[in-house]
Design a protein around this motif. Structure first.
Motif, PDB file in Angstrom:
ATOM      1  N   THR A 210       0.844  -1.200   0.000  1.00  0.00           N
ATOM      2  CA  THR A 210       0.000   0.000   0.000  1.00  0.00           C
ATOM      3  C   THR A 210       0.875   1.244   0.000  1.00  0.00           C
ATOM      4  OG1 THR A 210      -0.070  -0.050   2.399  1.00  0.00           O
ATOM      5  CG2 THR A 210      -1.968  -1.013   1.237  1.00  0.00           C
ATOM      6  N   LEU A 211       1.426   1.531  -1.149  1.00  0.00           N
ATOM      7  CA  LEU A 211       2.231   2.749  -1.253  1.00  0.00           C
ATOM      8  C   LEU A 211       1.304   3.961  -1.308  1.00  0.00           C
ATOM      9  CD1 LEU A 211       4.964   4.152  -1.747  1.00  0.00           C
ATOM     10  CD2 LEU A 211       4.540   3.852  -4.190  1.00  0.00           C
ATOM     11  N   GLU A 239      10.706   5.410   9.484  1.00  0.00           N
ATOM     12  CA  GLU A 239      11.501   5.136   8.272  1.00  0.00           C
ATOM     13  C   GLU A 239      10.636   4.891   7.043  1.00  0.00           C
ATOM     14  OE1 GLU A 239      14.168   1.969   9.352  1.00  0.00           O
ATOM     15  OE2 GLU A 239      15.219   3.251  10.789  1.00  0.00           O
ATOM     16  N   GLU A 240       9.374   4.579   7.269  1.00  0.00           N
ATOM     17  CA  GLU A 240       8.478   4.315   6.130  1.00  0.00           C
ATOM     18  C   GLU A 240       8.066   5.608   5.430  1.00  0.00           C
ATOM     19  OE1 GLU A 240       8.167   3.008   9.144  1.00  0.00           O
ATOM     20  OE2 GLU A 240       8.520   0.892   8.700  1.00  0.00           O
ATOM     21  N   LEU A 241       8.229   6.733   6.116  1.00  0.00           N
ATOM     22  CA  LEU A 241       7.804   8.029   5.548  1.00  0.00           C
ATOM     23  C   LEU A 241       9.025   8.801   5.045  1.00  0.00           C
ATOM     24  CD1 LEU A 241       5.500  10.148   5.105  1.00  0.00           C
ATOM     25  CD2 LEU A 241       6.064  11.048   7.380  1.00  0.00           C
ATOM     26  N   THR A 242       8.968   9.236   3.798  1.00  0.00           N
ATOM     27  CA  THR A 242      10.056  10.041   3.236  1.00  0.00           C
ATOM     28  C   THR A 242       9.479  11.317   2.653  1.00  0.00           C
ATOM     29  OG1 THR A 242      11.393   8.109   2.774  1.00  0.00           O
ATOM     30  CG2 THR A 242      11.915  10.087   1.520  1.00  0.00           C
ATOM     31  N   LEU A 243      10.052  12.445   3.058  1.00  0.00           N
ATOM     32  CA  LEU A 243       9.552  13.746   2.603  1.00  0.00           C
ATOM     33  C   LEU A 243      10.684  14.549   1.977  1.00  0.00           C
ATOM     34  CD1 LEU A 243       7.412  14.876   5.689  1.00  0.00           C
ATOM     35  CD2 LEU A 243       6.619  13.709   3.637  1.00  0.00           C
ATOM     36  N   TRP A 244      10.398  15.155   0.851  1.00  0.00           N
ATOM     37  CA  TRP A 244      11.340  16.068   0.195  1.00  0.00           C
ATOM     38  C   TRP A 244      10.672  17.441   0.131  1.00  0.00           C
ATOM     39  CZ3 TRP A 244      12.570  12.571  -4.690  1.00  0.00           C
ATOM     40  CH2 TRP A 244      13.233  11.406  -4.252  1.00  0.00           C
ATOM     41  N   THR A 262       6.434   9.986   0.119  1.00  0.00           N
ATOM     42  CA  THR A 262       6.028   8.588  -0.062  1.00  0.00           C
ATOM     43  C   THR A 262       5.919   7.971   1.327  1.00  0.00           C
ATOM     44  OG1 THR A 262       8.291   7.729  -0.171  1.00  0.00           O
ATOM     45  CG2 THR A 262       7.234   8.256  -2.270  1.00  0.00           C
ATOM     46  N   PHE A 263       4.993   7.033   1.432  1.00  0.00           N
ATOM     47  CA  PHE A 263       4.815   6.319   2.703  1.00  0.00           C
ATOM     48  C   PHE A 263       4.541   4.860   2.397  1.00  0.00           C
ATOM     49  CE2 PHE A 263       2.066   5.033   6.366  1.00  0.00           C
ATOM     50  CZ  PHE A 263       3.037   5.156   7.347  1.00  0.00           C
ATOM     51  N   GLY A 265       2.877   2.339   3.603  1.00  0.00           N
ATOM     52  CA  GLY A 265       1.861   1.979   4.589  1.00  0.00           C
ATOM     53  C   GLY A 265       0.539   2.637   4.223  1.00  0.00           C
ATOM     54  N   ALA A 266      -0.402   2.596   5.165  1.00  0.00           N
ATOM     55  CA  ALA A 266      -1.759   3.083   4.893  1.00  0.00           C
ATOM     56  C   ALA A 266      -1.791   4.614   4.847  1.00  0.00           C
ATOM     57  CB  ALA A 266      -2.704   2.576   5.971  1.00  0.00           C
ATOM     58  N   GLY A 267      -2.623   5.139   3.926  1.00  0.00           N
ATOM     59  CA  GLY A 267      -2.706   6.579   3.720  1.00  0.00           C
ATOM     60  C   GLY A 267      -3.092   7.336   4.968  1.00  0.00           C
ATOM     61  N   GLY A 268      -4.024   6.772   5.763  1.00  0.00           N
ATOM     62  CA  GLY A 268      -4.491   7.455   6.973  1.00  0.00           C
ATOM     63  C   GLY A 268      -3.342   7.725   7.927  1.00  0.00           C
ATOM     64  N   ASP A 269      -2.457   6.755   8.048  1.00  0.00           N
ATOM     65  CA  ASP A 269      -1.310   6.924   8.957  1.00  0.00           C
ATOM     66  C   ASP A 269      -0.395   8.040   8.456  1.00  0.00           C
ATOM     67  OD1 ASP A 269      -2.308   4.867  10.381  1.00  0.00           O
ATOM     68  OD2 ASP A 269      -0.912   3.350   9.605  1.00  0.00           O
ATOM     69  N   ALA A 270      -0.198   8.091   7.138  1.00  0.00           N
ATOM     70  CA  ALA A 270       0.662   9.141   6.573  1.00  0.00           C
ATOM     71  C   ALA A 270       0.048  10.509   6.830  1.00  0.00           C
ATOM     72  CB  ALA A 270       0.847   8.917   5.077  1.00  0.00           C
TER      73      ALA A 270
END
Ligand SMILES: Cc1cc2nc3c(=O)[nH]c(=O)nc-3n(C[C@H](O)[C@H](O)[C@H](O)COP(=O)(O)OP(=O)(O)OC[C@H]3O[C@@H](n4cnc5c(N)ncnc54)[C@H](O)[C@@H]3O)c2cc1C
Length: 441
Positions: A210-211, A239-244, A262-263, A265-270
């Motif tokens: 679930t990208l 570590e699953e979340l990357t932000l530029w 990009t995350f 995992g699930a969108g809600g968590d991001a």
């Protein structure tokens, strides 16, 4: 035999190869020698499009005997112009791609670009460790370490390599693994293209069921508030979340500020993790959504067609108030983009490869298009910004972010550089191979 300068190199190569050979005066030579970055001139002697891996081996055997130098360059995304008199090797016909979703492994020929791998892996909920552009080759990117969207979770792309198929300096086809040839395997996992011509690469795929990802965009007036929120979110991001963070100035348009995400995992968590960014007023758009991996390149939508560019990268030792002030001090014009990439996570842990580990928590990447002045104004602006940041940059640079004029030494620890140089001397004593950033230069 001498360097072969008195022979007709085109006829000589056509005598031993099945692929296409072009030299000065041949129709198509000018086009064939051009790299993806059109700002770079390549004064090469010949361009060879190898028919297959056997053809690469025939080229290397001939080059060795004739004293020629071979520079593999599938696309020229990383071209430096430091290839005067070499035979430029195009690998586009080595385009076989296999994905095994059960074993979670892919094998990509040396001409395969990331976009194809992502498309093939996407239906299985898997991904390779691609970066922002689907148009660079898996091989060239991975030989330089490869800073991926998913590097914080899985480390440098080169860490995920299981095996290289390559032609060594003796012109032999070899399969290189950690067991078969530990030194060469180590050097190829991030030391660049100085040690062999890789004909295919076998690497792990990673789960991405679930990208979630996309771009948030604001007018540039919001840049300070967005940077504050970016610093807040990245300070504790998993570590699953990357932000530029990107300051953008497209020609003829109003300046913008963006955060790309990009995350794994699930969108809600991001969304929960990114709440401070959501709270910044004045947002123009938000493209975040659950994404098939195949659409990864759409997040930043970088150009996929050749064009001129000038770039410069630095690693930042922190994102302090002083760094923020320097970044936002004046408009970025004539640069097109000023990008911060959040590092850390697995990238900060030992990789067992020449890419090492990155202590620095952020990378800075500057990009501009040279104008009539050949890029002088762009370089001057880069110089001004990086000059202000000197106290906060380490001087080290990831290999794939090196720019023309920079040296491989900037990418490696002294011990790793010494080991790479020793491997180069013993494995390629006649200097048959030329990387875009040679380790002995
Ligand atoms: C738009 C854009 C976005 C990018 N984004 C990222 C990113 O997110 N992360 C990142 O890490 N990098 C990124 N890069 C940098 C990119 O990874 C490097 O420029 C990389 O070298 C490109 O590989 P290539 O094979 O496409 O380019 P080329 O210029 O064709 O090759 C680069 C070098 O790789 C070596 N090489 C390539 N193929 C072989 C082979 N078969 N055998 C031996 N040596 C070989 C050679 O030394 C060659 O000079 C980006 C570049 C661009 C232009």
């Amino acid at each position: 035999m001498t360097k072969g300068k008195n022979m007709n190199i085109g006829d000589e190569l056509r005598g031993v190869l099945r692929g296409t050979v072009l030299t000065a005066g041949d129709e198509g030579f000018e086009q064939a020698r051009r790299p993806w970055n059109l700002a770079v001139e390549q004064p090469v002697r010949a361009v060879v499009e190898a028919a297959d891996a056997e053809d690469v081996a025939a080229l290397v055997r001939h080059a060795r005997l004739a004293g020629l130098t071979v520079a593999a360059q599938p696309s020229g995304h990383g071209a430096t112009g430091d290839n005067d008199g070499v035979v430029l090797l195009r690998t586009g016909r080595l385009d076989d791609l296999r994905v095994d979703p059960v074993e979670r492994v892919a094998r990509a020929g040396a001409g395969v670009k990331w976009g194809r791998v992502l498309e093939a892996a996407s239906p299985y909920g898997l991904t390779g460790l691609a970066g922002s552009s689907p148009a660079v080759t898996v091989t060239g990117y991975t030989l330089g370490g490869g800073l991926s969207w998913f590097g914080r979770r899985h480390g440098f792309a080169s860490r995920s390599v299981r095996a290289f198929e390559a032609v060594d300096a003796a012109g032999e086809l070899v399969r290189v693994t950690a067991d078969s040839d530990p030194d060469l395997f180590w050097a190829l996992r991030g030391g660049g293209g100085d040690f062999a011509v890789v004909t295919a690469i076998e690497f792990d795929l990673h789960p991405a069921p679930t990208l979630y990802g996309g771009r948030l965009l604001w007018p540039a007036a919001m840049a300070p508030a967005v940077l504050d929120a970016y610093r807040e979110v990245t300070a504790t991001a998993p570590e699953e979340l990357t932000l530029w963070y990107d300051l953008l100035q497209f020609p003829g348009a109003a300046p913008l500020v963006a955060v790309d995400a990009t995350f794994l995992g699930a969108g809600g968590d991001a969304e929960t993790l990114m709440r401070p960014l959501e709270k910044v007023a004045g947002r123009l758009s938000d493209s975040r959504a659950v994404l098939p991996v195949a659409e990864l390149g759409g997040i930043t939508a970088e150009p996929t067609d050749p064009g001129p560019g000038v770039s410069r990268a630095e690693l930042l030792t922190g994102l302090t108030d002083e760094v923020a002030a320097a970044l936002l001090d004046e408009p970025i014009d004539p640069l097109l983009s000023v990008q911060l990439r959040h590092l850390g996570g697995a990238l900060a842990r030992p990789s067992g490869t020449p890419a090492g580990h990155l202590d620095e928590p952020y990378a800075l990447y500057l990009f501009g298009i040279p104008g009539q002045d050949g890029g002088a104004a762009v370089r001057e602006r880069m110089e001004r910004l990086t000059g202000a940041l000197v106290p906060y940059t380490s001087g080290r640079k990831p290999f794939t972010f090196l720019a023309p004029g920079e040296r491989a030494a900037a990418a490696f620890s002294p011990a790793d550089l010494a080991r790479l140089q020793e491997i180069k001397r013993t494995r390629d004593p006649r200097d048959t191979f030329r990387s875009n950033f040679p380790v002995l230069a």
